[in-house]
Write an enzyme that holds these catalytic residues in place. Structure first.
Site, PDB file in Angstrom:
ATOM      1  CD  GLU A   1       2.926   8.726 -11.582  1.00  0.00           C
ATOM      2  OE1 GLU A   1       3.171   9.460 -10.612  1.00  0.00           O
ATOM      3  OE2 GLU A   1       1.827   8.176 -11.744  1.00  0.00           O
TER       4      GLU A   1
ATOM      5  CG  ASP B   1      -5.963   5.525  -1.175  1.00  0.00           C
ATOM      6  OD1 ASP B   1      -4.961   5.666  -1.901  1.00  0.00           O
ATOM      7  OD2 ASP B   1      -7.095   5.949  -1.486  1.00  0.00           O
TER       8      ASP B   1
ATOM      9  NE  ARG C   1       0.217  10.648 -11.380  1.00  0.00           N
ATOM     10  CZ  ARG C   1      -0.438  10.308 -10.288  1.00  0.00           C
ATOM     11  NH1 ARG C   1      -1.382  11.084  -9.824  1.00  0.00           N
ATOM     12  NH2 ARG C   1      -0.154   9.188  -9.655  1.00  0.00           N
TER      13      ARG C   1
ATOM     14  NE  ARG D   1     -19.198   6.584  -9.157  1.00  0.00           N
ATOM     15  CZ  ARG D   1     -18.442   7.372  -8.399  1.00  0.00           C
ATOM     16  NH1 ARG D   1     -17.271   6.966  -7.966  1.00  0.00           N
ATOM     17  NH2 ARG D   1     -18.833   8.578  -8.074  1.00  0.00           N
TER      18      ARG D   1
ATOM     19  CE1 TYR E   1      -2.929   2.421  -4.886  1.00  0.00           C
ATOM     20  CE2 TYR E   1      -5.071   3.076  -4.034  1.00  0.00           C
ATOM     21  CZ  TYR E   1      -3.738   3.349  -4.271  1.00  0.00           C
ATOM     22  OH  TYR E   1      -3.218   4.553  -3.874  1.00  0.00           O
TER      23      TYR E   1
HETATM   24  P1  FAD Z   1       3.913  -1.579   0.916  1.00  0.00           P
HETATM   25  O1  FAD Z   1       4.039  -0.169   1.271  1.00  0.00           O
HETATM   26  O2  FAD Z   1       4.127  -1.971  -0.489  1.00  0.00           O
HETATM   27  O3  FAD Z   1       4.945  -2.398   1.826  1.00  0.00           O
HETATM   28  C1  FAD Z   1       5.276  -3.747   1.584  1.00  0.00           C
HETATM   29  C2  FAD Z   1       6.699  -3.971   2.040  1.00  0.00           C
HETATM   30  O4  FAD Z   1       6.993  -5.373   1.971  1.00  0.00           O
HETATM   31  C3  FAD Z   1       7.730  -3.274   1.169  1.00  0.00           C
HETATM   32  O5  FAD Z   1       8.550  -2.444   1.951  1.00  0.00           O
HETATM   33  C4  FAD Z   1       8.528  -4.432   0.558  1.00  0.00           C
HETATM   34  O6  FAD Z   1       9.909  -4.151   0.395  1.00  0.00           O
HETATM   35  C5  FAD Z   1       8.323  -5.529   1.585  1.00  0.00           C
HETATM   36  N1  FAD Z   1       8.533  -6.889   1.042  1.00  0.00           N
HETATM   37  C6  FAD Z   1       7.971  -7.424  -0.068  1.00  0.00           C
HETATM   38  N2  FAD Z   1       8.426  -8.680  -0.267  1.00  0.00           N
HETATM   39  C7  FAD Z   1       9.297  -8.934   0.747  1.00  0.00           C
HETATM   40  C8  FAD Z   1      10.117 -10.059   1.075  1.00  0.00           C
HETATM   41  N3  FAD Z   1      10.133 -11.160   0.315  1.00  0.00           N
HETATM   42  N4  FAD Z   1      10.898  -9.996   2.167  1.00  0.00           N
HETATM   43  C9  FAD Z   1      10.920  -8.864   2.942  1.00  0.00           C
HETATM   44  N5  FAD Z   1      10.167  -7.777   2.669  1.00  0.00           N
HETATM   45  C10 FAD Z   1       9.371  -7.807   1.582  1.00  0.00           C
HETATM   46  N6  FAD Z   1      -1.981   5.882  -0.619  1.00  0.00           N
HETATM   47  C11 FAD Z   1      -2.596   7.010  -0.206  1.00  0.00           C
HETATM   48  O7  FAD Z   1      -3.290   6.994   0.813  1.00  0.00           O
HETATM   49  N7  FAD Z   1      -2.447   8.181  -0.905  1.00  0.00           N
HETATM   50  C12 FAD Z   1      -1.686   8.262  -2.027  1.00  0.00           C
HETATM   51  O8  FAD Z   1      -1.580   9.337  -2.623  1.00  0.00           O
HETATM   52  C13 FAD Z   1      -1.038   7.086  -2.481  1.00  0.00           C
HETATM   53  N8  FAD Z   1      -0.290   7.103  -3.610  1.00  0.00           N
HETATM   54  C14 FAD Z   1       0.311   5.942  -4.034  1.00  0.00           C
HETATM   55  C15 FAD Z   1       1.077   5.965  -5.187  1.00  0.00           C
HETATM   56  C16 FAD Z   1       1.680   4.794  -5.640  1.00  0.00           C
HETATM   57  C17 FAD Z   1       2.494   4.832  -6.889  1.00  0.00           C
HETATM   58  C18 FAD Z   1       1.483   3.586  -4.930  1.00  0.00           C
HETATM   59  C19 FAD Z   1       2.091   2.300  -5.418  1.00  0.00           C
HETATM   60  C20 FAD Z   1       0.739   3.571  -3.777  1.00  0.00           C
HETATM   61  C21 FAD Z   1       0.146   4.743  -3.318  1.00  0.00           C
HETATM   62  N9  FAD Z   1      -0.593   4.754  -2.151  1.00  0.00           N
HETATM   63  C22 FAD Z   1      -1.213   5.899  -1.731  1.00  0.00           C
HETATM   64  C23 FAD Z   1      -0.787   3.514  -1.393  1.00  0.00           C
HETATM   65  C24 FAD Z   1       0.201   3.322  -0.269  1.00  0.00           C
HETATM   66  O9  FAD Z   1       1.511   3.270  -0.761  1.00  0.00           O
HETATM   67  C25 FAD Z   1      -0.247   2.008   0.385  1.00  0.00           C
HETATM   68  O10 FAD Z   1      -1.274   2.229   1.271  1.00  0.00           O
HETATM   69  C26 FAD Z   1       0.805   1.314   1.117  1.00  0.00           C
HETATM   70  O11 FAD Z   1       1.826   0.976   0.228  1.00  0.00           O
HETATM   71  C27 FAD Z   1       0.231   0.040   1.683  1.00  0.00           C
HETATM   72  O12 FAD Z   1       1.115  -0.415   2.544  1.00  0.00           O
HETATM   73  P2  FAD Z   1       1.528  -1.931   2.581  1.00  0.00           P
HETATM   74  O13 FAD Z   1       2.237  -2.054   3.873  1.00  0.00           O
HETATM   75  O14 FAD Z   1       0.391  -2.812   2.326  1.00  0.00           O
HETATM   76  O15 FAD Z   1       2.499  -2.167   1.319  1.00  0.00           O
END
Ligand code: FAD
Ligand code: NA
Length: 389
Positions: free
Chosen positions: A312, A362, A289, A175, A360
């Protein structure tokens, strides 16, 4: 310290799990992260020359309609009244995004009412005459008509995927929202804002607890460090938020990701583009962007003669590239199902977060999912001794 729980990854998922287990159940938690900082992709730091806060892994905007998540994050930081808006620069002209009545009237040099605009888009979208869309261009045309689709979506999406629009599959989009009002607020959530003292202060406050220890530059798969996979799994419960395919040595194949390249520049002007985000949807511009970080915090006292911008670029991830967005081909989806089975039968380990579930998320979704994991699995474990699986 002796740990009751090892959390792999200090992103918002891992931080939420750790904070809750330390606070609610009085458990000792060790968080390890391979990076040199906490916070995962939400991490930010001040650009040294200007002091302007730069989101290291791409611009992060916080928004949620989940009351529990909003109350939870407000335990660690206040939020500004920032409201996200995006503009797009097409053929030397700037339009408001997402596509709304303002975009339509500017594009067609008209003064359509909402009903007139609806009728026009319906007529243009009927171009395929009921024929099944063969690729993503046709799919887009069938949703919003050719003129708007080709101007604002086709090449932008093609740049995100580094693939000719005709070669992209129709199912990438299901959509394309068009608003028949002049509202160009980007998010529809109840709550929105940016952390007043920056992302890193927020993330550090979550980890600031007597019973939480953070070990940086520590990879779970590095057998030379004490808290590695072989030593820990089966002995101490683990919440793993790294890549699920990596955990199982890619036994079911590699899951595909897109990554982003960021080009940061400090410019000797007070204001480069007048807004935080400008999209570039045309084929002849290589980036998707430009972010200008000062505009995320108009309330701050930033220098008036310098600014920081970040271009980017988007492409498929390979090798050591940071995995950002799941590609989600049919092969990826098959592989994911096999990894999910393996994850379920991996005793003592819970998989979560963006990388651990190949989804993905947020920030508010990552936090919400982490709170659910604590309620549904870890509370049982830490209060009545239920096994972790
Ligand atoms: P992550 O933040 O990716 O954390 C995972 C961690 O695990 C990392 O620090 C990594 O180093 C660690 N790790 C991985 N493998 C290992 C290993 N083998 N040993 C030790 N450590 C390890 N969300 C929003 O709400 N608004 C936004 O505008 C937004 N923009 C974004 C833009 C981008 C480009 C991206 C990629 C994401 C965006 N997000 C946004 C999403 C937001 O970043 C996520 O919600 C968040 O990353 C999720 O958290 P997480 O803990 O699951 O993963
Ligand atoms: Na498991």
């Amino acid at each position: 310290m002796d740990a009751d729980l090892v959390v792999v990854g200090s992103g918002l998922f891992g931080l939420t799990v750790a904070q809750q287990c330390a606070e609610r159940f009085g458990r000792r938690v060790v968080i390890i992260d391979r990076r040199s900082h906490i916070g995962g992709n939400a991490y930010s730091e001040n650009e040294p020359e200007t002091g302007i806060e730069v989101h290291r892994y791409g611009a992060h905007l916080f928004h949620t309609s989940n009351q529990r998540v909003w109350d939870y994050v407000n335990e660690f930081t206040k939020f500004t009244s920032y409201v996200h808006r995006v503009y797009t620069s097409h053929n030397g002209e700037v339009f408001p995004m997402p596509i709304n009545l303002g975009t339509i009237n500017q594009f067609f040099r008209a003064a359509y009412t909402p009903d007139e605009a609806r009728a026009l888009i319906r007529e243009q979208a009927a171009e395929l005459d009921g024929k099944e869309p063969a690729n993503f261009v046709e799919k887009g045309v069938s949703l919003i008509g050719r003129p708007l689709y080709e101007a604002f979506i086709a090449h932008y999406t093609a740049k995100q995927w580094q693939t000719d629009p005709e070669k992209l599959s129709a199912d990438i989009i299901s959509r394309l929202p068009v608003r028949y009002t002049y509202d160009n607020r980007y998010f529809n959530d109840t709550y929105e804002g940016l952390p007043v003292d920056g992302y890193t202060a927020w993330l550090e406050r979550m980890a600031d607890h007597d019973r939480i220890e953070v070990k940086l530059e520590t990879d779970f798969f590095d057998s030379s460090q004490p808290l590695n996979k072989d030593n820990v799994v089966g002995n101490v419960p683990v919440v793993f938020t790294g890549p699920v395919d990596r955990y199982f040595d890619y036994s079911e194949g590699r899951l595909g990701w897109r990554t982003l390249d960021f080009e940061e520049q400090v410019l000797p002007v007070g204001d480069f583009q007048g807004t935080p985000v400008m999209n570039y949807p045309d084929a002849d511009v290589p980036y998707t962007r430009i972010h200008e970080f000062r505009h995320f915090h108009p309330e701050r006292d930033y220098p008036k003669d310098k600014t920081v911008i970040m271009r980017e670029f988007s492409r498929f991830a390979e090798g050591e590239d940071e995995p950002y967005y799941p590609v989600n081909t049919p092969a990826d989806r098959d592989g994911l199902l096999r990894y999910r089975d393996r994850a379920k039968s991996e005793k003592g380990v819970l998989f979560g977060g963006r990388l651990g579930t190949y989804k993905y998320l947020d920030m508010h979704m990552a936090i919400g999912a982490a709170l659910s994991m604590v309620d549904n699995k870890l509370e049982q474990h830490f209060t009545v001794g239920a096994a972790i699986q």
